[in-house]
Design a protein around this motif. Structure first.
Motif: not given
Length: 249
Positions: A129-135, A181-192
């Motif tokens: 999931i993290a690999i996908e979220r962060l591209g 890419d910073r919005q991707r970090v936010i989305e990953l952390l919230r999803d995690h």
């Protein structure tokens, strides 16, 4: 964002509780009376000007430096006598200001080291999931030494998330990461957090990032906590503004 601090009144336990923490180096008091709480499901930020003691706080939480006084509890267990590796095994995983990867190993192998800290299936799912979220999929076959600084930060974050920690401690997670890419970090952390119920404590200088992700914020100056609260309160606090030399935080 909704803070989970109300859980305290409902009888829940904090993932991280730091009480009366002091750190001295000889006669120099680097930290004094630090008190921090991170509740399940929260993203908590620590901000402050250079020299405020943020790095010392991270090192004390992870066992790199020994506190002179005070307590550090992870999910109710005292950590202050535990070595850094033991703290990681107990569920406290971190990233670094300058990403620390094994340069001669591939990105995939670096991430696999994180998966080993978790139950295998959960770790693999978290990594995927993290690999996908962060591209970062196109990077997995590359050696870590061949990555840019921003790419290294993203890979280190994937590796930490893959360990499925109870508390993720992030030291400047978007330093060097491109703005897009910073919005991707936010989305990953919230999803995690939504998937695992874990929590995150992060140190960061980017106030736009902090304001967009944190449920609660602690402000440090000269080794002490000078204010805490949600962004709306922190961003207008006169004591905080003065600590930042009168500039808007």
């Amino acid at each position: 964002m909704t803070s989970n601090r109300a859980k305290e009144q409902a009888g829940a336990s904090a993932d991280l509780r730091v009480s009366d923490l002091d750190v001295r180096f000889g006669d120099f008091k680097a930290l004094e009376g630090i008190a921090i709480e991170v509740w399940p499901g929260e993203i908590v930020g620590v901000i402050g000007p250079n020299g405020a003691g943020k790095s010392t706080l991270v090192n004390a939480l992870t066992g790199v430096v020994a506190p002179t006084a005070g307590t550090i509890e992870l999910c109710g267990r005292a950590l202050q006598r535990e070595r850094p590796n033991a703290r990681a095994k107990l569920g406290l995983l971190r990233t670094f200001q300058t990403a620390e990867l094994f340069g001669s190993l591939s990105v995939n192998d670096n991430i696999s080291l994180g998966i080993r800290r978790a139950v295998a299936e959960r770790g693999r799912d978290a990594a995927r999931i993290a690999i996908e979220r962060l591209g970062v999929g196109p990077l997995v076959g590359l050696k870590a030494d061949d990555l840019s600084g921003g790419e290294r930060k993203l890979v280190e974050l994937v590796r930490s998330v893959a360990g499925v920690p109870d508390l993720l401690l992030l030291d400047e997670p978007v330093a060097g990461v491109p703005v897009h890419d910073r919005q991707r970090v936010i989305e990953l952390l919230r999803d995690h957090i939504a998937r695992t119920g874990a929590s995150t404590l992060l140190i960061e200088h980017d106030m736009e990032f902090i304001s967009g992700i944190c449920d609660w914020i602690y402000v440090m100056a000269a080794g002490e906590i000078i204010a805490s609260g949600p962004w709306a309160a922190i961003s207008t606090n006169e004591v905080v503004l003065e600590a930042y030399l009168g500039s808007s935080v």
